[in-house]
Design a protein around this motif. Structure first.
Motif, PDB file in Angstrom:
ATOM      1  N   CYS A  10      48.846  47.230  38.010  1.00 15.99           N
ATOM      2  CA  CYS A  10      49.326  45.840  38.058  1.00 15.99           C
ATOM      3  C   CYS A  10      49.097  45.230  39.431  1.00 15.99           C
ATOM      4  CB  CYS A  10      50.809  45.783  37.691  1.00 15.99           C
ATOM      5  SG  CYS A  10      51.155  46.132  35.955  1.00 15.99           S
ATOM      6  N   ALA A  11      49.351  46.023  40.485  1.00 15.12           N
ATOM      7  CA  ALA A  11      49.135  45.518  41.841  1.00 15.12           C
ATOM      8  C   ALA A  11      47.662  45.207  42.081  1.00 15.12           C
ATOM      9  CB  ALA A  11      49.642  46.534  42.858  1.00 15.12           C
ATOM     10  N   LEU A  12      46.772  46.086  41.616  1.00 14.62           N
ATOM     11  CA  LEU A  12      45.336  45.846  41.788  1.00 14.62           C
ATOM     12  C   LEU A  12      44.886  44.614  41.011  1.00 14.62           C
ATOM     13  CD1 LEU A  12      43.930  49.491  41.615  1.00 14.62           C
ATOM     14  CD2 LEU A  12      44.250  48.055  43.643  1.00 14.62           C
ATOM     15  N   ILE A  13      45.407  44.457  39.801  1.00 12.73           N
ATOM     16  CA  ILE A  13      45.057  43.273  39.006  1.00 12.73           C
ATOM     17  C   ILE A  13      45.548  42.005  39.685  1.00 12.73           C
ATOM     18  CG2 ILE A  13      45.472  42.095  36.806  1.00 12.73           C
ATOM     19  CD1 ILE A  13      45.558  44.852  35.486  1.00 12.73           C
ATOM     20  N   THR A  14      46.753  42.057  40.255  1.00 16.42           N
ATOM     21  CA  THR A  14      47.289  40.894  40.958  1.00 16.42           C
ATOM     22  C   THR A  14      46.412  40.503  42.135  1.00 16.42           C
ATOM     23  OG1 THR A  14      49.548  41.467  40.322  1.00 16.42           O
ATOM     24  CG2 THR A  14      49.275  40.014  42.224  1.00 16.42           C
ATOM     25  N   VAL A  15      45.999  41.515  42.922  1.00 14.11           N
ATOM     26  CA  VAL A  15      45.122  41.234  44.066  1.00 14.11           C
ATOM     27  C   VAL A  15      43.798  40.658  43.598  1.00 14.11           C
ATOM     28  CG1 VAL A  15      43.842  42.298  45.963  1.00 14.11           C
ATOM     29  CG2 VAL A  15      46.206  42.976  45.518  1.00 14.11           C
ATOM     30  N   LEU A  16      43.250  41.223  42.515  1.00 11.61           N
ATOM     31  CA  LEU A  16      41.964  40.741  42.010  1.00 11.61           C
ATOM     32  C   LEU A  16      42.059  39.303  41.524  1.00 11.61           C
ATOM     33  CD1 LEU A  16      39.028  41.346  41.200  1.00 11.61           C
ATOM     34  CD2 LEU A  16      39.898  42.167  39.011  1.00 11.61           C
ATOM     35  N   ILE A  17      43.121  38.985  40.784  1.00 12.61           N
ATOM     36  CA  ILE A  17      43.240  37.653  40.190  1.00 12.61           C
ATOM     37  C   ILE A  17      43.604  36.601  41.232  1.00 12.61           C
ATOM     38  CG2 ILE A  17      44.587  36.252  38.575  1.00 12.61           C
ATOM     39  CD1 ILE A  17      44.792  38.662  36.765  1.00 12.61           C
TER      40      ILE A  17
END
Length: 206
Positions: A19-26
């Motif tokens: 979730c943290a990686l997706i947040t950074v990506l988005i």
């Protein structure tokens, strides 16, 4: 002897890292959605996982009467909707409803303040957070309607006068302060410029 239960494929540490990686990506790399949306989505996922998989939370929910579960669910739902309004002033006109801070790039930076004049001629800043200590932070005054601004100014003056009967407020001036972030070479920005926007006569009751 029973065999141990098979571990879930979506373990909480792995899911939270994902979730943290997706947040950074988005939000930070692709700029597809502001952090105020994706960050709160991660927070919501963490809460839902606690409700679904954390044994103390499960026992607590199960032990509730049905009516209490309904009320609890409505409160949680309203909290989520409140976070995702993205227009906090519409539903919370005085109290700030923000989790994540943001940087302002305005130049000059401006803010509005109430400067009161007492019966003895002293100048006093009327800050909502000082007059009403239970309010931690309020929205900037530039977002209020003229009617709401006047109501707030008179409410601040009324409470101040109740606490300072020996030197009450007689007038309140709505001032706009401006500070240049990048002044021209040789020009100081130590003192903000001040401009009078509105004058409220407190002594006459108007």
């Amino acid at each position: 002897m029973t065999t141990p239960a098979r571990a879930r494929l979506w373990l909480p540490p792995i899911s939270l890292v994902a979730c943290a990686l997706i947040t950074v990506l988005i939000s930070c790399v692709r700029h597809l959605s502001p952090l105020a949306v994706t960050g709160q989505a991660v927070f919501l996922i963490v809460i839902l996982r606690a409700f679904c998989y954390w044994p103390p939370m499960i026992r607590w929910i199960v032990s509730m009467p049905v009516a209490h579960r309904v009320v609890f669910g409505v409160l949680i739902g309203c909290m989520v909707l409140g976070h995702y309004t993205l227009n906090g002033r519409t539903y919370f006109p005085f109290v700030v409803w923000e989790i994540f801070p943001f940087a302002r790039e305005d130049d000059p930076v401006t803010c509005r303040e109430f400067i009161a004049t007492t019966a003895k001629g002293d100048k006093v800043r009327l800050l909502v957070e000082q007059v009403f200590p239970s309010i931690v932070q309020v929205n900037p005054l530039d977002g209020y309607s003229p009617e709401a601004t006047e109501h707030l100014a008179r409410a601040l003056a009324k409470v101040y006068n109740e606490r300072h009967a020996d030197d009450p407020v007689r007038q309140v001036d709505l001032m706009v302060m401006a500070v240049k972030l990048h002044p021209p070479p040789g020009e100081s920005r130590a003192q903000p410029s001040c401009e009078l926007l509105k004058h409220y006569d407190i002594s006459s009751g108007r």
